[in-house]
Design an enzyme around this catalytic site. Sequence first.
Site, short mmCIF file in Angstrom:
data_model
loop_
_atom_site.label_atom_id
_atom_site.label_comp_id
_atom_site.label_asym_id
_atom_site.label_seq_id
_atom_site.Cartn_x
_atom_site.Cartn_y
_atom_site.Cartn_z
N SER A 196 5.64 3.86 9.78
CA SER A 196 6.74 2.90 9.86
C SER A 196 7.07 2.52 11.31
CB SER A 196 7.99 3.47 9.19
OG SER A 196 9.08 2.58 9.35
N LYS A 224 12.56 1.60 -3.56
CA LYS A 224 13.52 0.50 -3.69
C LYS A 224 14.17 0.44 -5.06
CE LYS A 224 11.19 -2.22 -0.13
NZ LYS A 224 10.51 -3.49 0.24
N ASP A 258 14.89 -7.98 2.54
CA ASP A 258 13.54 -8.55 2.62
C ASP A 258 13.58 -10.06 2.39
OD1 ASP A 258 12.28 -6.13 3.13
OD2 ASP A 258 11.92 -5.71 1.01
N ALA A 278 1.64 -10.92 -7.78
CA ALA A 278 2.74 -10.86 -8.75
C ALA A 278 3.39 -9.49 -8.79
CB ALA A 278 2.23 -11.24 -10.13
N GLY A 279 3.28 -8.73 -7.70
CA GLY A 279 3.89 -7.41 -7.66
C GLY A 279 5.36 -7.48 -7.26
N TYR A 329 1.25 -6.85 7.67
CA TYR A 329 1.11 -6.87 9.13
C TYR A 329 0.26 -5.71 9.64
CZ TYR A 329 5.11 -3.67 8.57
OH TYR A 329 5.94 -2.66 8.16
N GLY A 386 3.47 -10.67 8.71
CA GLY A 386 4.83 -10.33 8.38
C GLY A 386 5.61 -9.58 9.43
#
Length: 285
Positions: A24, A74, A110, A134-135, A223, A244
Amino acid sequence: MTVPTAEVPTGSLLEVWGDPIAHSLSPRIHAAAYAALGWDWSYGRRRVAAADFSRELGGLGAAFRGLSLTFPLKTEAFAAATHRDRTAELTGAVNTLVRVGGQWRGFNTDVGGIVGDVRAHGLDAIETGRIVGAGATATSALVALAQLGARTVEVVARRPDAAHALAELGERLSVAVSIAAPDTVAPASVPLTVSTLPGGAALPDDTSRRIASDGGLLYDVVYGHWPTPLAVAWQAAGAPAVNGLGMLVRQAVLQIRAFRTGDVDEPLPDEGAVVDIMARALMGD
């Protein structure tokens, strides 16, 4: 360079959680922002599996002000939030938890990260767009396209059945969503294509060439694996493609707003300068 210090609680603890999490970049950009703002905040990282989320959250001390959440947490964060913003409710995902009055308030930044970065690349408003994939991330992309003004969106999905939830969400957003399999998608002129495919995932070469020919700006949320196969197809067609990283910065700005006041709509002091500092930190400057 520093920006004017804002009155905020001192000594606040924050972390980003996920599994995996060592990769991260969030600690780097958050630390740069807090230093520029003159805030005595600490932002770390913690590896947390979905099965351990509730236990870890319940064990946090009073000094913890908030959390950033990434894969696969999430959905768990959504369930833990007592109050959620509209984007979180629409997407069923929370990537930011802020402790307010002893309860957790949930946000999905996001969506705003995509919107802000697309606008930074010169697209202020669109009428139509395309999403590849489509996730879970495609849900945030669809809400972002709606906020940019899109009223028709085509979803290119390797498993069209997986996109039915996006069509249902489109109805809530007053966006007409059509679904196409990669081998049936037809060329169409759109100003913006958002790819939500995982890094390294690829469409068939002929499909990539077909949608790159007049697909406008490719905004690829990936990214860490750049350029992606789809970005290579865009570049071969002479079309613009961006990754991104800008989304990462701009969604983090919204997180910091929320951490500060519990409100993602209240800008930071001299926010433009803060964004520049975070972007430079991301690139290692």
